[in-house]
Design a protein around this motif. Structure first.
Motif, PDB file in Angstrom:
ATOM      1  N   ASN A   1       0.822  -1.214   0.000  1.00  0.00           N
ATOM      2  CA  ASN A   1       0.000   0.000   0.000  1.00  0.00           C
ATOM      3  C   ASN A   1       0.853   1.259   0.000  1.00  0.00           C
ATOM      4  O   ASN A   1       1.839   1.361   0.745  1.00  0.00           O
TER       5      ASN A   1
ATOM      6  N   THR B   1      -8.499   3.143   3.331  1.00  0.00           N
ATOM      7  CA  THR B   1      -9.049   4.301   2.628  1.00  0.00           C
ATOM      8  C   THR B   1      -9.090   5.491   3.574  1.00  0.00           C
ATOM      9  O   THR B   1      -9.555   5.372   4.715  1.00  0.00           O
TER      10      THR B   1
ATOM     11  N   THR C   1      -7.389   5.450 -16.459  1.00  0.00           N
ATOM     12  CA  THR C   1      -8.741   5.679 -15.964  1.00  0.00           C
ATOM     13  C   THR C   1      -9.452   4.335 -15.818  1.00  0.00           C
ATOM     14  O   THR C   1      -9.509   3.554 -16.770  1.00  0.00           O
TER      15      THR C   1
ATOM     16  N   VAL D   1     -14.573   1.954  -4.190  1.00  0.00           N
ATOM     17  CA  VAL D   1     -13.113   1.965  -4.122  1.00  0.00           C
ATOM     18  C   VAL D   1     -12.596   0.901  -5.071  1.00  0.00           C
ATOM     19  O   VAL D   1     -13.180  -0.185  -5.190  1.00  0.00           O
TER      20      VAL D   1
ATOM     21  N   GLN E   1      -2.952  -0.530  -3.973  1.00  0.00           N
ATOM     22  CA  GLN E   1      -3.429   0.817  -3.689  1.00  0.00           C
ATOM     23  C   GLN E   1      -4.955   0.832  -3.611  1.00  0.00           C
ATOM     24  O   GLN E   1      -5.631   0.101  -4.346  1.00  0.00           O
TER      25      GLN E   1
ATOM     26  N   LEU F   1      -7.980   3.110  -4.448  1.00  0.00           N
ATOM     27  CA  LEU F   1      -8.277   4.294  -5.244  1.00  0.00           C
ATOM     28  C   LEU F   1      -9.740   4.668  -5.092  1.00  0.00           C
ATOM     29  O   LEU F   1     -10.625   3.912  -5.519  1.00  0.00           O
TER      30      LEU F   1
ATOM     31  N   ALA G   1     -12.175   5.988 -11.261  1.00  0.00           N
ATOM     32  CA  ALA G   1     -10.986   6.067 -10.423  1.00  0.00           C
ATOM     33  C   ALA G   1      -9.779   6.285 -11.324  1.00  0.00           C
ATOM     34  O   ALA G   1      -9.768   5.849 -12.481  1.00  0.00           O
TER      35      ALA G   1
ATOM     36  N   TRP H   1      -5.675   5.762 -11.752  1.00  0.00           N
ATOM     37  CA  TRP H   1      -4.545   4.951 -11.286  1.00  0.00           C
ATOM     38  C   TRP H   1      -3.283   5.419 -12.002  1.00  0.00           C
ATOM     39  O   TRP H   1      -3.171   5.291 -13.218  1.00  0.00           O
ATOM     40  N   ASN H   2      -2.342   5.961 -11.239  1.00  0.00           N
ATOM     41  CA  ASN H   2      -1.078   6.426 -11.806  1.00  0.00           C
ATOM     42  C   ASN H   2      -0.062   5.293 -11.719  1.00  0.00           C
ATOM     43  O   ASN H   2       0.430   4.961 -10.643  1.00  0.00           O
TER      44      ASN H   2
END
Length: 651
Positions: free
Chosen positions: A150, A215, A573, A591, A597, A599, A612, A614-615
């Protein structure tokens, strides 16, 4: 730690109390003499920043986690997170520890904090570590600490001033009454803005891909830079309130506040006492055994009239928001300062005593010293224990903790920090000291509570209640309780509750409550248990029961984009379809778990999907599991099927 060999001579290995010595126990130093991390040579030191005790390996005794840096002077510095595993008494009467280094996972030792808590309910204490702009949670897999992937808020404690002891900053608590532990992370320094925040991470359970979902909860907590925190049901309404001290020497942001839990993990803050602590500590504790939280303050404070003073003070809680200040005298002439203090029933007589650390004028120099104040029917009397303590003039003061290292039911004492080298003309070295409490009194654990009931109140809410336990020393109002809840295994005669190890050296996790409300549980049958904890932190036998929750169907969830097996890169995305028969469109909490992670997703009316972001930049190329989760207003939780995508950021 070269001077430890001198300090552990026979003349100082047994420390007797002063005028009350005949009636009180002694402390005997049992620090290992041949352990290379406890006793270093003249060219090396192990500087410890934080310590925390727990039964890591489940063998029924307390082990010790430490984070710090090992120095070989003029050669190397190595950051280390180490488990000292308790192997019991050695042939020489000293304690024996084996070592297990834990992978740092990007952590460095500095202004650090450690906190144990069983976030996944498997009976093994897990470890949260915050240090120098990073936070890592380690899952305890049968005594092996495994870092979770995480990405957590960066803990960056601002405690570089003289005398700053290791405070209990990171804390685990069930802030939203759903039966699992959430994580409070103070002193979060946000990248980019360089602004401090305090963040509460809600435990949303497993992501079914080997990870766990935490979260951020919009909890209404004020920013902190150097915090001490504690949890208790201060107002007796069946949920945990938060006590938080923020120390800020150079800015006006210091405060001492109580945050009332107003439900669903949100809080309303209120200043307590009208003072600020410039350095030192403050903590909750029930010293008079009346069932409410009194306050301990030690250090340099700004009084209500704006003046400054160095105090050791108790504020007695008389109810209705009234706190009566009781200032304690210095233990003896020569005491200059108070750096830290802690509640603990060291003599096992059923009431809280005090362990106090400060600076003292020794033979021509200022040295560190610890003292114990014994609670005699509400009056605190210094015993003259004169335990060594770290010196105050080398930056961070040190780290210390109560713990029952030998399992005999009373509280022993560990301290680590900087000590003067005898004859060293002001030189200091790192030392770790462990003292066994040789109390002659016995301390039986509390009885098991009786009359357990679990009533389904509808919509996933359950009211648990029980008859109080009894104890040979601790009064009924001062007993705290520890609650455990787990989904039933569904096998007759078997419980889903984990086996009991040695509990953490702290009060019970729901304070002094005699009933408790759980909220937003999914439908199903649950096993639960409760046990009492006395003032020396001994847990009694647990009483167990079960209850069943019935509620409407859970939300339906599916990931619409990307498709299973897709290759993605950069900023991705993720769109999720989620619906529920009980809630209007867009009202679900959604979520996405993506590679460890959590998100958060927001509803898009135009597509009627949740979005959401996501990088993946910076992630290692390879396969990642995605899964969507949705929770409705009643707490029903639905999940999508797992899907695997491939991250490929190579140009």
């Amino acid at each position: 730690m070269c001077s430890l060999k001198v300090m552990l001579s026979a003349l100082s290995s047994v420390l007797l109390f002063g005028s009350l010595a005949a009636a009180q126990p002694t402390f005997t130093e049992i620090s290992p003499l041949t352990d290379p991390l406890w006793v270093t040579d003249a060219n090396s030191d192990f500087w410890i920043n934080s310590v925390a005790a727990a039964d890591v390996d489940g063998d029924g005794d307390l082990d010790i986690a430490v984070i710090g840096f090992y120095v070989v002077y003029n050669e190397s510095v190595e950051d280390r997170l180490v488990l000292f595993l308790n192997e019991g008494r050695g042939p020489d009467g000293r304690w024996v520890f084996s070592h297990r280094d834990v992978p740092l996972n990007g952590l460095t030792a500095g202004a650090s904090d450690l906190a144990w808590g069983d976030f996944n309910g498997d009976g093994h204490p897990d470890l949260a570590v915050g240090s120098d702009g990073a936070t890592v949670i380690y899952r305890n897999d049968g005594g092996i600490l495994v870092p979770l992937p995480n990405a957590l808020p960066p803990y960056f404690e601002d405690s570089s001033y003289t005398n700053a002891y290791d405070l209990r900053s990171l804390t685990w608590a069930d802030a939203d009454n759903d039966g699992d532990l959430d994580l409070l992370i103070p002193s979060v320094l946000e990248p980019g803005s360089f602004q401090y925040r305090t963040r509460l991470l809600r435990n949303d359970g497993p992501d079914d891909a080997g990870g766990w979902i935490f979260t951020e909860q919009p909890a209404g907590l004020d920013a902190t830079s150097h915090a001490q925190t504690a949890w208790a049901d201060d107002d007796g309404d069946g949920d945990l309130d938060l006590f938080m001290l923020n120390i800020d020497n150079f800015e006006p942001e210091g405060f001492l506040r109580r945050y009332e839990n107003v439900g669903a993990g949100t809080f309303q803050g209120q200043d307590l006492l009208g003072i600020k602590v410039n350095y030192g500590v403050a903590d909750w504790g029930d010293y008079d055994g009346d069932g409410d939280m009194d306050i301990l303050v030690a250090g340099n404070i700004q009084e209500t009239d704006g003046t400054f003073d160095t105090v050791l003070r108790i504020y007695r809680n008389d109810g209705g928001g009234v706190y009566v200040p009781i200032t304690l005298p210095a233990p003896e002439p020569g005491w200059l300062d108070f750096h830290a203090a802690s509640w603990g029933d060291y003599d096992s007589d059923g009431v809280m005593d005090l362990l106090v650390t400060g600076s003292f004028v020794g033979d021509g120099e200022i040295v560190g010293r610890s003292e114990i104040y014994v609670n005699r029917e509400g009056t605190f009397v210094p015993l003259g224990a004169r335990l060594p303590a770290p010196v105050e003039s080398v930056g961070r003061g040190g780290a210390f903790t109560w713990l029952d290292i030998d399992g005999d039911g009373d509280l022993d004492y560990l301290v680590a920090g900087a000590y003067y080298v005898p004859g060293g003309n002001g030189l200091v070295d790192a030392q770790i000291h462990l003292y066994r409490n040789d109390a002659s009194t016995t301390n039986a654990p509390p009885s098991a509570p009786s009359g357990l009931t679990g009533a389904d109140m509808g919509n996933g809410n359950v009211l648990l209640s029980w008859n109080p336990a009894v104890d040979d020393k601790t009064g009924a109002k001062a007993l705290t309780y520890e609650l455990e809840v787990a989904p039933s295994a569904g096998i007759a005669g078997e419980t889903a509750l984990p086996a009991l190890g040695h509990r953490l050296p702290e009060p019970g996790n729901i304070s002094a409550a005699k009933n408790w409300r759980l909220r937003n549980l999914p439908a199903g049958t649950y096993d639960w248990s409760v046990r009492a904890v006395d003032s020396a932190f001994n847990g009694g036998q647990r009483a167990a029961g079960s209850f069943t929750v019935t509620r409407p169907p859970q939300p339906a969830v599916a990931i619409a984009r990307p498709k299973p097996g897709s290759t993605v890169k950069g900023v991705v995305t993720i769109r999720v379809a989620a619906r529920d028969d009980q809630d209007a469109a867009g009202k679900l909490r959604v979520v996405v778990a993506a590679g460890g992670q959590a998100l958060p997703a927001t509803y898009e009316p135009a597509t009627q999907l949740y979005k959401a972001v996501w990088n993946t930049t910076g992630l290692a190329d390879g396969s990642y599991t995605l899964r969507g989760f949705a929770v409705d207003a009643q707490g029903n939780r639905g999940a999508s099927m797992r899907m695997v995508v491939t991250v490929d950021n190579v140009p």
